[in-house]
Design a protein around this motif. Structure first.
Motif, short mmCIF file in Angstrom:
data_model
loop_
_atom_site.label_atom_id
_atom_site.label_comp_id
_atom_site.label_asym_id
_atom_site.label_seq_id
_atom_site.Cartn_x
_atom_site.Cartn_y
_atom_site.Cartn_z
N ALA A 267 -6.79 50.23 23.74
CA ALA A 267 -7.09 48.82 23.48
C ALA A 267 -5.86 48.00 23.12
N ALA A 268 -4.77 48.65 22.76
CA ALA A 268 -3.57 47.91 22.36
C ALA A 268 -2.92 47.17 23.53
N ILE A 269 -3.05 47.72 24.74
CA ILE A 269 -2.33 47.17 25.89
C ILE A 269 -2.73 45.73 26.19
N PRO A 270 -4.02 45.41 26.35
CA PRO A 270 -4.36 44.00 26.66
C PRO A 270 -3.94 43.03 25.57
N ALA A 271 -3.91 43.48 24.32
CA ALA A 271 -3.42 42.61 23.25
C ALA A 271 -1.92 42.40 23.37
N LEU A 272 -1.17 43.48 23.61
CA LEU A 272 0.28 43.37 23.72
C LEU A 272 0.72 42.49 24.89
N ARG A 273 -0.10 42.43 25.91
CA ARG A 273 0.28 41.63 27.09
C ARG A 273 0.30 40.14 26.80
N HIS A 274 -0.17 39.74 25.62
CA HIS A 274 0.00 38.35 25.20
C HIS A 274 1.46 38.07 24.84
N SER A 275 2.25 39.12 24.66
CA SER A 275 3.69 38.99 24.42
C SER A 275 4.41 39.86 25.45
N PRO A 276 4.76 39.31 26.60
CA PRO A 276 5.34 40.10 27.68
C PRO A 276 6.55 40.93 27.27
N GLY A 277 7.36 40.40 26.35
CA GLY A 277 8.52 41.15 25.91
C GLY A 277 8.14 42.44 25.21
N LEU A 278 7.16 42.37 24.32
CA LEU A 278 6.70 43.57 23.63
C LEU A 278 6.02 44.54 24.60
N ALA A 279 5.24 43.97 25.53
CA ALA A 279 4.57 44.81 26.51
C ALA A 279 5.59 45.56 27.36
N LYS A 280 6.63 44.87 27.80
CA LYS A 280 7.65 45.51 28.61
C LYS A 280 8.35 46.62 27.84
N GLN A 281 8.51 46.40 26.55
CA GLN A 281 9.23 47.36 25.71
C GLN A 281 8.39 48.61 25.41
N PHE A 282 7.10 48.41 25.11
CA PHE A 282 6.30 49.53 24.59
C PHE A 282 5.23 50.06 25.55
N GLU A 283 4.82 49.26 26.53
CA GLU A 283 3.73 49.71 27.39
C GLU A 283 4.05 51.00 28.14
N PRO A 284 5.26 51.19 28.67
CA PRO A 284 5.53 52.46 29.35
C PRO A 284 5.36 53.67 28.45
N LEU A 285 5.68 53.53 27.17
CA LEU A 285 5.54 54.66 26.24
C LEU A 285 4.09 54.84 25.80
N LEU A 286 3.34 53.75 25.69
CA LEU A 286 1.93 53.85 25.31
C LEU A 286 1.08 54.40 26.43
N THR A 287 1.50 54.21 27.67
CA THR A 287 0.73 54.72 28.81
C THR A 287 1.21 56.10 29.28
N ALA A 288 2.33 56.57 28.75
CA ALA A 288 2.88 57.87 29.17
C ALA A 288 1.92 59.00 28.80
N ARG A 289 1.83 59.99 29.67
CA ARG A 289 0.93 61.13 29.41
C ARG A 289 1.67 62.23 28.66
N SER A 290 2.36 61.85 27.61
CA SER A 290 3.10 62.80 26.78
C SER A 290 2.72 62.57 25.32
N TYR A 291 2.23 63.61 24.69
CA TYR A 291 1.89 63.54 23.27
C TYR A 291 3.09 64.01 22.47
N ASP A 292 3.67 63.10 21.71
CA ASP A 292 4.92 63.38 21.00
C ASP A 292 4.71 63.02 19.53
N PHE A 293 4.15 63.96 18.77
CA PHE A 293 3.78 63.70 17.38
C PHE A 293 5.02 63.71 16.49
N GLY A 294 4.99 62.85 15.47
CA GLY A 294 6.06 62.83 14.48
C GLY A 294 6.60 61.44 14.26
#
Length: 541
Positions: free
Chosen positions: A137-164
């Motif tokens: 659900a975070a993605i459609p909210a972040l897209r209201h700020s294209p700069g933040l979406a560009k910065q974080f969307e690739p990591l939020l959509t990545a299929r890698s679980y990286d805890f810590g």
């Protein structure tokens, strides 16, 4: 053991089967444009039905998360430790794209495929679905700020679980949380007192206390705070880019009803760095994008809980014998099981229709945008409310065996009220439906058009739709009647979908029992004309 301790007439565990082998599910994904995902769905379904996965679910709930506020030297760290089983469950979910992955897929049916996988995997363990939903659900909210979406969307959509807890850009994948509710406000988010003070560099500093924070071990949080411009939405990183912890502390983990595997927390912002998301004065408008997505997940999660409970009930009664016959062959039990199956199939079918609407709305279909705005709220109100009585009745089918923890039924039962409360309890959801009808008349027109697709398929459904139109036209005291109006909307929508897409035995029994004159108020009151055998056989795990 002494010879008197012979174990017999006890069903085998329901395990090592394909959870995705579900007619309503497989037919629905094909209908909604995600038939291409059937292979991966079955793969995940077999894992969800395995003895190993059931063991992970039990371990993650028996060994609850632990908050470590300080390290051995006295440094504040605010870390949440989880049992290894939690990480296995979460890693599996992320690898299969149950989080934000569909937002990165330019493929028809991506959100339907994700909904189906969420439905299947959640039947094994629901708690770790919370960070999956928040991240989705975070993605459609972040897209209201294209700069933040560009910065974080690739990591939020990545299929890698990286805890810590590490700087976001040093990780292979990120998970998001949500931090909205305050003690004095609840669903009235405008009553929040958390303050956002602008800094010279365009960031803000947050100070305040949040009563419920979902997924406190996440990398990023979406939160609401009062800025000089108005109530704004902000993105708060858990760890800053220099590796230092952001100025937020976890006061305590909530001792809550429901699953024990997931952590929910009270969070204190003490000058925490935050980035504004969207227009600072339109925070609620921004966050509603997130709410709509999490409400869809509430429907998916409740449908999954009902399907899991039904599977246990059908499996148990097929192997438990009384008076010389399997429980499943006893007439009254067949009535109960068939009724439970109808509720489950109606929830699954509606869930998939809403997911399909999400795909088409994202693609720009104006009618689907209008339909989704209203239908998700209707589904959120009704399907989530049906989960608790449904699971309670399914538990009763197991008798005393269903009342002990080893059966898994108490965990399903404890979880059953969650989705009705999360993202707006019943009154909030019902009133939101009325608000949408008033402010966005295209939404009710789209929903009624959906009902009209089934016109002539069943005279009882036609009569119910006529009653619904009359209820909507009578605006006098409609807020007082909101629950009954939205209930009728939901039942008409489920009935219309089943009349169009389900086998006649399912559609006829559902409409007769939910919209006909002989409607019962408990499960197991189907008319003698109902083809209970066909309904049960269709829903055997």
């Amino acid at each position: 053991m002494p010879p008197t301790h012979e174990v017999f007439n006890q069903p085998s565990p329901l395990e090592d089967y394909d959870v995705a082998d579900d007619a309503a599910l497989t037919e629905g994904i094909e209908r909604e444009g995600a038939g291409w995902a059937a292979g991966e769905l079955s793969e995940l379904g077999k894992l969800a039905g395995s003895a190993a996965a059931h063991g992970w679910a039990e371990q993650a709930n028996v060994n609850e998360p632990v908050l470590r506020t300080h390290d051995r030297y006295g440094n504040r760290i605010d870390e949440v430790d989880f049992h290894p089983a939690w990480h296995v469950l979460t890693d599996t979910a992320v690898a299969h794209g149950l989080h934000a992955a569909p937002w990165a897929e330019d493929r028809p049916g991506a959100h339907v495929a994700r909904a189906a996988k969420f439905f299947v995997w959640s039947q094994n363990e629901a708690g770790h679905g919370c960070p999956m939903s928040m991240t989705y659900a975070a993605i459609p909210a972040l897209r209201h700020s294209p700069g933040l979406a560009k910065q974080f969307e690739p990591l939020l959509t990545a299929r890698s679980y990286d805890f810590g807890l590490r700087p976001p850009h040093t990780k292979q994948g990120l998970l998001a949380g949500m931090s909205m509710t305050e003690k004095q406000g609840g669903s009235d988010v405008r009553a929040g007192t958390t303050q956002a003070v602008p800094a010279p560099d365009g960031t803000y500093r947050l100070r305040g206390h949040k009563w419920f924070t979902s997924a406190p071990m996440g990398d990023l949080f979406l939160t609401l705070a009062q800025s000089p411009e108005g109530l704004g939405c902000f993105l708060v990183p858990r760890v800053l880019e220099d590796g230092s912890r952001n100025a937020l502390v976890i006061q305590r983990l909530k001792d809550k009803l429901g699953n024990r595997s997931n952590a929910s927390a009270e969070l204190e912002y003490d000058g925490a760095l935050a980035w504004p998301v969207g227009d600072p004065e339109h925070g609620v408008r921004t966050i509603i994008e997130m709410v709509n997505s999490t409400r869809l997940d509430c429907v998916i999660g409740s449908a999954a809980g009902m399907r899991a409970a039904l599977g246990q009930a059908v499996h148990h009664t097929s192997q438990r014998y009384v008076f010389g016959r399997a429980l499943l062959e006893q007439p009254l039990m067949r009535n109960v099981l068939a009724d439970l199956a109808l509720e489950s199939e109606a929830a699954t079918t509606l869930m998939l229709r809403l997911a399909g609407s999400t795909d088409r709305a994202i693609g720009g279909d104006a009618e689907e945008i209008a339909f989704r705005r209203l239908a998700v709220a209707v589904g959120k109100f009704w399907v989530t409310k049906r989960q608790a009585p449904h699971v309670a009745e399914a538990l009763e089918c197991l008798g005393g065996n269903g009342y002990v923890e080893e059966s898994g039924m108490p965990r399903l039962f404890r979880e059953s009220p969650l989705n009705s409360i999360w993202e707006g309890a019943g009154n909030v959801a019902a009133l939101d439906v009325l608000r949408a009808i008033e402010r966005e008349p295209d939404s009710i027109a789209a929903l009624l058009a959906e009902l009209d697709l089934a016109a002539g398929g069943d005279i009882r459904l036609d009569a119910a739709v006529t009653r619904l139109r009359a209820e909507l036209a009578d605006t006098d005291g409609i807020k007082y009647r909101a629950r009954s109006v939205v209930e009728l909307m939901a039942l008409c929508l489920q009935g219309a979908l089943l009349v169009r897409h389900a086998p006649p035995a399912v559609a006829d029994a559902f409409v007769a029992s939910r919209l006909g004159d002989g409607r019962g108020h408990v499960f197991g009151t189907l008319d003698r004309a109902a083809d209970v055998g066909a309904i049960i056989d269709r829903n055997r795990p």
